[in-house]
Design a protein around this motif. Sequence first.
Motif, PDB file in Angstrom:
ATOM      1  N   GLN A   1       4.035 -31.406-110.318  1.00 29.98           N
ATOM      2  CA  GLN A   1       4.060 -31.519-108.855  1.00 29.98           C
ATOM      3  C   GLN A   1       4.142 -32.968-108.384  1.00 29.98           C
ATOM      4  N   THR A   2       5.074 -33.674-108.943  1.00 30.75           N
ATOM      5  CA  THR A   2       5.336 -35.045-108.498  1.00 30.75           C
ATOM      6  C   THR A   2       6.690 -35.063-107.801  1.00 30.75           C
ATOM      7  N   GLN A   3       6.958 -36.137-107.099  1.00 28.34           N
ATOM      8  CA  GLN A   3       8.227 -36.228-106.381  1.00 28.34           C
ATOM      9  C   GLN A   3       9.377 -36.714-107.269  1.00 28.34           C
ATOM     10  N   ASN A   4       9.151 -36.809-108.583  1.00 23.70           N
ATOM     11  CA  ASN A   4      10.293 -37.022-109.489  1.00 23.70           C
ATOM     12  C   ASN A   4      10.507 -35.778-110.353  1.00 23.70           C
ATOM     13  N   GLY A   5       9.945 -34.663-109.906  1.00 24.22           N
ATOM     14  CA  GLY A   5      10.183 -33.376-110.566  1.00 24.22           C
ATOM     15  C   GLY A   5       9.619 -33.288-111.965  1.00 24.22           C
TER      16      GLY A   5
END
Lengths: 276, 447
Positions: B197-201
């Motif tokens: 669940q990070t913004q780099n997938g």
Amino acid sequence: MSDHREIVVAASALSLLMAGQTQAQDQGSRKGVAGYVRGNVQLIRAGESRAVKVRVGDPIFANQRIVTDGRSRMHLMMVDKSSITIGPNSDLRIDKYEFDKKDPSVGEMVLTSAKGLFRFVGGLLSKRNPVQVRTPTATIGIRGAVAFVEFTETGIRITFFYGNEVTVTPDGGGTSTINQPGYFVQLNNDGSSESGRLDPSEVATIASQLEGAADGQITVSSSTTNAGTTVLEIDLDNPSLNLQELENTLRTQDADFEAVRQVLEQLRTNVVGSGG
Amino acid sequence: MNANKSGHRLLKRCALITLLTLGFAMPGHGQSVAEFDAAYEAMLDNPEDLEAIVRFAEIATRIGEYEVAVGALERLLLYSSDLPEIRADLGFLYFRLGSFELARYHLVEALNSGRLPPDLELRTARLIDGADDNVARHSFIGRLNVGLRFQTNANSAPSNDRVLAGGVVVQLNDANQEQQDYDLYAVASGLYRYDLQTQNGAAIEVPMSLVVDRFADQETLHNLTISLNPGVRFEPDPVDAKGITLFPHLLSRVVERGDELLSTSLGVGLGLRYAARDDLFAQGLFRHRRIDFRNSGLRPNASDRDGYTNLLSGSVRYRLMDSLFLRGAAHLVQREADRDFNSSFEWGGSLRLIKSHSSDWLGLGTGQFRSYLHAGLRDVRFSAPDPGVDQNTKRNDHEYTLGLGSTLSLNRQWSVSLEGSATNVTSNIRNFVRDNLSVSLSATYRF
């Protein structure tokens, strides 16, 4: 596909009204077109207080404000192939729209919104330059994306569903960036913010608000004109709908609207508005 | 030599077919864009022409402008939300874009209508499963493939019964000549995924597989292979390089042959994948691995092959037409063994045409029928002559493969496949010249 018919009933005069034409404008410089209108959607030009009812096919220009009521929706098709679907109880202003098909890299779109719900689906313009959405508490940048912007009682929620990125910059500073589908940023009225992945059940809730009714359903909306006339607007999606069903629906949705009942009596005897 | 020439002729024919297919499949792009623009103008001029919306969405989808196609179909749902096939199309488009939440929403609504045609219903159900896997924080997708295979040369014996041993021509005994055989195999593979669940997938991914292969007569060929390759997949630049992911990972594998341990290996790898659009999918892979062989009664000198391997491979899958794909793959392998005559350099490539079509004509009404035609080439050059075979000649093998197969989906979980292949290996040393024909029938269960 179902027929889409509209009956406009002026309760004060008990007569069928035809809505006026939207003020003619230069088609050559249109920025977009009203691709779908349901219910009472008003368009207010910059510097004017008078609202004009929007019809499907009306050209849309910059410096125009679009206002929907609780039972209205609208879809805008912009000339760069982006689209904006505006939900019920919304207020959206197109501050600036510049797009040159020959050179999409120099285009710009700036919107302002303070309430409601809308979905932006990117076209050529937003792939190069982020579309800017100004709100009372933050500025949103939408780059090549499918995104929903919702104003709720507690604040603003921006959900990213596809594309390059969405940035959310509160007036106090500190930009949040989302680029993974299904993630949101929520800016609360108290200044706090949160982000995370949207629950699948919420996806259905917000997406369904930007859809029409299923065949056989009716939506009813009412508004008051500047002259003080109350206008009741009925959208029929089912060509085989009979007046009894219509009356039943109206009783459910506007039970205290006594004039409606009288109109229906007249409709029943005169069979007005049954044509496609 | 004749086999070598026929192999080259075969590959040339395959290449010709491929080029012809490409020629038919790629209309002038300028023409498509003009058609696309004209269809949009037609919508602007007459927004209530619902046929124009569908026409525009079709053109936009055809030229890969999925985002604007989504915008058009969403508008149709404003006219009526009760359009299951439009919803299914919208779900497919969102799925292609990688927007699994919205894909799932529309696909579930379409499926729940109960009014989708059977083949569309199956495809919709499968995509819902795929969307669920992508939306969930934990997911495990797996498949079990069980099949029966017949091979004319199961033991990969030379075509010639007279071979070289220490430079001298000797007669092979019957047991070491070509043996046809049946084998029953099972391949269980799975992928566990944990979304960070990070913004780099970023997500932890653990691909795993278990292969069990039992032969009717050739017990020394019984095979058991277990592999586990955990790593982290992430997007290095989620904004400007959308769709590109990297997958640094660890490698572990155990191989048992003839019910005796053959080898164990550990290593590291780096995968690269480009999957921004469904009409173009590319991946690359580098793997460095240490392999240790175990001497046994069956293979007393197996440890001579201990060493390292470096693998570099890449593949591209391209949608030629709506239901026709071309997949091209190439690889390089460097093997550094303790004994030079076991060290080698290998290169190879393959082309595969894949066609999907409806299975309605079978009367099953359950979905898609997928067929492929495959052609492959492999060249292996050894670093030094093997004194046990011919101390004056460095071995050089060429392998040609032609295969075809079909897979029929029976329902959401089950499918059956029938596959056949012909392999021809030529070599500058007679011991390694061989042919094999293989036919297999298998069933696959997805879970």
